[in-house]
Design an enzyme around this catalytic site. Structure first.
Site, short mmCIF file in Angstrom:
data_model
loop_
_atom_site.label_atom_id
_atom_site.label_comp_id
_atom_site.label_asym_id
_atom_site.label_seq_id
_atom_site.Cartn_x
_atom_site.Cartn_y
_atom_site.Cartn_z
N TYR A 1 0.85 -1.20 0.00
CA TYR A 1 0.00 0.00 0.00
C TYR A 1 0.88 1.24 0.00
O TYR A 1 0.73 2.15 -0.83
CB TYR A 1 -0.92 -0.01 1.23
CG TYR A 1 -1.63 1.30 1.45
CD1 TYR A 1 -2.64 1.71 0.59
CD2 TYR A 1 -1.28 2.14 2.51
CE1 TYR A 1 -3.29 2.92 0.78
CE2 TYR A 1 -1.92 3.35 2.71
CZ TYR A 1 -2.93 3.74 1.84
OH TYR A 1 -3.56 4.94 2.03
O1 UGB Z 1 -2.34 6.86 7.67
C1 UGB Z 1 -2.34 6.09 6.73
O2 UGB Z 1 -1.63 6.27 5.78
C2 UGB Z 1 -3.15 4.86 6.76
O3 UGB Z 1 -4.07 4.95 7.84
C3 UGB Z 1 -4.84 3.81 8.05
O4 UGB Z 1 -3.99 2.70 8.32
P1 UGB Z 1 -3.66 2.33 9.80
O5 UGB Z 1 -2.90 3.43 10.46
O6 UGB Z 1 -3.04 1.00 9.77
O7 UGB Z 1 -5.11 2.34 10.48
P2 UGB Z 1 -5.95 1.17 11.12
O8 UGB Z 1 -6.15 0.07 10.19
O9 UGB Z 1 -7.16 1.79 11.70
O10 UGB Z 1 -4.99 0.66 12.30
C4 UGB Z 1 -4.67 1.53 13.38
C5 UGB Z 1 -3.82 0.79 14.39
O11 UGB Z 1 -4.58 -0.28 14.95
C6 UGB Z 1 -3.86 -1.49 14.85
N1 UGB Z 1 -4.80 -2.59 14.68
C7 UGB Z 1 -5.52 -2.68 13.54
C8 UGB Z 1 -6.44 -3.67 13.35
C9 UGB Z 1 -6.59 -4.62 14.38
O12 UGB Z 1 -7.39 -5.55 14.31
N2 UGB Z 1 -5.85 -4.49 15.51
C10 UGB Z 1 -4.95 -3.49 15.70
O13 UGB Z 1 -4.30 -3.40 16.73
C11 UGB Z 1 -2.93 -1.31 13.68
O14 UGB Z 1 -1.81 -2.15 13.82
C12 UGB Z 1 -2.60 0.16 13.77
O15 UGB Z 1 -1.52 0.32 14.66
C13 UGB Z 1 -5.66 3.52 6.82
O16 UGB Z 1 -6.37 2.32 7.00
C14 UGB Z 1 -4.81 3.42 5.60
O17 UGB Z 1 -5.65 3.31 4.47
C15 UGB Z 1 -3.87 4.61 5.46
O18 UGB Z 1 -4.57 5.73 5.03
#
Ligand code: UGB
Length: 630
Positions: A252
């Protein structure tokens, strides 16, 4: 020996050996048997079959592609009128903010796209959306967002940014001043499951869009969504635009980084004005169900466990969670300050701006703290499974330095995670119900309309069949663009009663109540304010069907039309329910009955009427909120 061999195996593969005359002559069937039994011949037959299959498949796929081509749901005069109406800025002439922008928003039925489109419309800019309504998450949420946009007079084209013909057509119809490009395959972890979708949307789709923009005359300025994920393994904090972004941790992130390079190329060669925005984990109402805050909320409310990832050495993961309203302000400020593209017709005339900004909140919060805030707002304890972060592309933390955006865009985030989640939770309580209502209202509306179009024909056919003037063949769906049997079956499956010439669903009755002015019906039938507003929204959409169903059956009765309020309601509802979908149908183009003619006329004048009506409709299209405030 040679004679025996020659007899058993023909000398030329594929040819049946000519029968020798004489006593040894064999029956034909035996020759055939020999022929098929020979290995060479079998091989040739197999080749022949493969060739036939390949021909069939290629013809089939050609037919399939071309039928999709011909069945394209866009194009036509009515469609163009809708696009133009939606793209027209509505700022009063001479207003302090200037003439108003005309913005093509890609990914308009997505989370950020919906909010930005509404914000643009509220301040008087023209907006046209495009979205492919893919099924990365429940498309009914996207359709509900489209209904919401429609109720504000924003038209969303269903199409893919990879469709160059569609994009060229859009730029042909409207000289967009700006493109807000938010269509993308989102999600960090899903990239391991479906890498191709990231290449399709974030690379191929982006290039397709840039091609259309560089060919457009005038060229629009482009503002697009990059991502905080481009910082990847960068360990300097807070992340600044000047830091390294050449070590992505997920596909991504790699596609977003590639997007930054690709847009730079188009800026350099063609003079396109480009602004890339690195969003930091955006959250809020109408959000993406795949994101942690959203899926955690859903699971906590349903008593299901949630999985909380933890970093190496038991360090909690942290994100610079950014509230949607702050992001929207950043996007609009980027559009306002974008500067012009300099090229025309694919030729650069001078240097154009190329900018990249972080849009974050500047205060990272750990995932366990996010869960604790949710528990407090939801008043439910979460069942947590804490597991080591799998190697799935996640980074341990994100933290934005926003100095550049503050300086050049006046960007200043104002919403803490505590506050933002409070808003999200209070909205979300009713979100699912609202989405369900909107989706079913939308479906109901479509069914009603289809049914209404079909009914006169059904009745007529039934009458003729009773008189034995007509055979079953006349009900052939190929001949009939709105096949009554299909409609009836759909209605039956949807639990709709069909009473002779009249369809009555609870949704339509509800909508009817709204359309005829007795909106209090929906107030009485619900228990509390938010439900009521959701009910009103559904009513607003379904009243289209109610209103149209009630069209007088004969011009002589035309004087008994409804109140102006009802007409306004119908117009708003019609826009909301994407009436454009009906435009290409053959029966709309060649109306046969009085009702169908009326429908055509309604559809024709809808955009303009709806635009005027939206401003005055009592259910508050311009309430200043993306929620259903009445
Ligand atoms: O800023 C971005 O560029 C991205 O932001 C977002 O990604 P992320 O920051 O990964 O958000 P998100 O999935 O809410 O996980 C948040 C936290 O929860 C943790 N997480 C997640 C899922 C889970 O089941 N458990 C968990 O601990 C996980 O490990 C993480 O630490 C957008 O989805 C992406 O499209 C992109 O725009």
């Amino acid at each position: 020996m040679r004679v025996v061999e020659e007899e058993q195996y023909p000398s030329t593969p594929g040819k049946v050996k000519v029968e020798r005359a004489g006593a040894g002559a064999m029956p034909m069937s035996r020759h055939l048997h020999r022929c098929f039994a020979s290995t060479g011949t079998m091989f040739l037959w197999a080749l022949f079959l493969v060739a036939m299959t390949a021909t069939y498949l290629s013809v089939h796929s050609f037919v399939d592609t071309s039928s999709r081509y011909f069945a394209a749901s866009w194009g036509g005069l009515h469609w163009e009128r809708q696009i133009r109406a939606s793209a027209s800025p509505r700022r009063p002439p001479g207003s302090a903010e200037g003439a108003g922008l005309s913005v093509l928003v890609t990914g308009a039925a997505g989370f950020v796209g919906t909010h930005c489109a509404l914000a643009l419309r509220r301040r008087g800019d023209g907006v046209v959306g495009i979205d492919n309504f893919n099924s990365y998450y429940d498309p009914s949420l996207k359709k509900a967002r489209r209904a919401l946009l429609g109720s504000h007079g924003i038209f969303v084209v269903e199409g893919d940014i990879n469709d160059g013909r569609l994009l060229a057509k859009l730029f042909d119809v409207v000289p967009f001043t700006h493109v807000l490009h938010l269509a993308a395959q989102a999600g960090v972890r899903y990239a391991m499951e479906n890498p191709a979708s990231y290449v399709h949307s974030n690379i191929a789709g982006l290039v397709s869009l840039l091609e259309a923009c560089k060919d457009a005359d005038p060229q629009p300025a482009i503002v697009w969504a990059s991502s905080s994920s481009v910082y990847g393994l960068n360990d300097r904090v807070p992340f600044s635009e000047a830091h390294r972004t050449d070590r992505p941790a997920s596909l991504y992130a790699a596609t977003k980084k590639a997007g930054e390079e690709i847009t730079h190329t188009y800026n350099h060669i063609y003079g396109l004005s480009v602004t890339g925005l690195r969003f930091f984990t955006v959250y809020g109402p109408w959000g993406r169900p795949d994101m942690a805050y959203f899926s955690f909320t859903r699971n906590i409310l349903q008593g299901k466990p949630i999985t909380v990832y933890r970093g190496r050495d038991h360090v909690d993961l942290a994100r610079d969670f950014t509230y949607i309203d702050d992001i929207v302000r950043g996007c609009l400020a980027s559009l306002d300050t974008a500067g012009r593209s300099t090229g025309t017709g694919g030729k650069k005339r001078g240097p154009a701006p190329y900018r990249i900004f972080n849009l974050g909140n500047t205060s990272p919060v750990t995932v366990p703290t996010l869960v604790a805030i949710l528990e407090r707002h939801l008043r439910v304890k979460a069942k947590k499974n804490v597991v080591e972060m799998p190697g799935n592309g996640d980074v341990p933390y994100t933290h934005a330095n926003i100095s550049l955006a503050r300086e050049q865009l006046g960007y200043k985030p104002t919403t803490s995670l505590e506050m933002g989640l409070k808003k999200f939770v209070s909205e979300n309580k009713h979100e699912e119900q609202r989405t369900r209502l909107l989706a079913s209202a939308y479906q109901g509306c479509k069914l009603e309309l289809e049914c209404m179009m079909a009914l006169p024909r059904v009745t007529n056919l039934q009458r003729r069949r009773q008189a034995e003037e007509v055979t079953d063949n006349e009900l052939d769906p190929v001949l009939d663009p709105v096949d009554p049997r299909v409609v009836r079956r759909q209605l039956h499956l949807a639990g709709v009663d069909l009473h002779g010439d009249h369809v009555a669903t609870p949704a339509v009755q509800h909508g009817h109540a709204a359309a005829t002015g007795s909106i209090s019906h929906s107030h009485r039938s619900s228990r509390e304010g938010k439900e009521r507003r959701a009910g009103d929204e559904a009513a607003r959409i379904t009243c289209l069907a109610a209103n149209w169903m009630e069209l007088p059956p004969h011009p002589a009765k035309a004087s008994t039309t409804r109140s102006p309020g009802a007409a306004r309601a119908a117009c708003v509802a019609a826009t909301a329910s994407g009436v454009a979908e009906y435009q290409p149908s053959a029966s709309m183009r060649t109306p046969r009955s009085y009702r169908e003619k009326r429908l055509c006329r309604c559809a024709q004048y809808l955009p303009a009427t709806a635009a005027a009506a939206a401003a005055s409709f009592p259910c508050g299209s311009d309430s200043g909120s993306e929620r259903f405030d009445s």
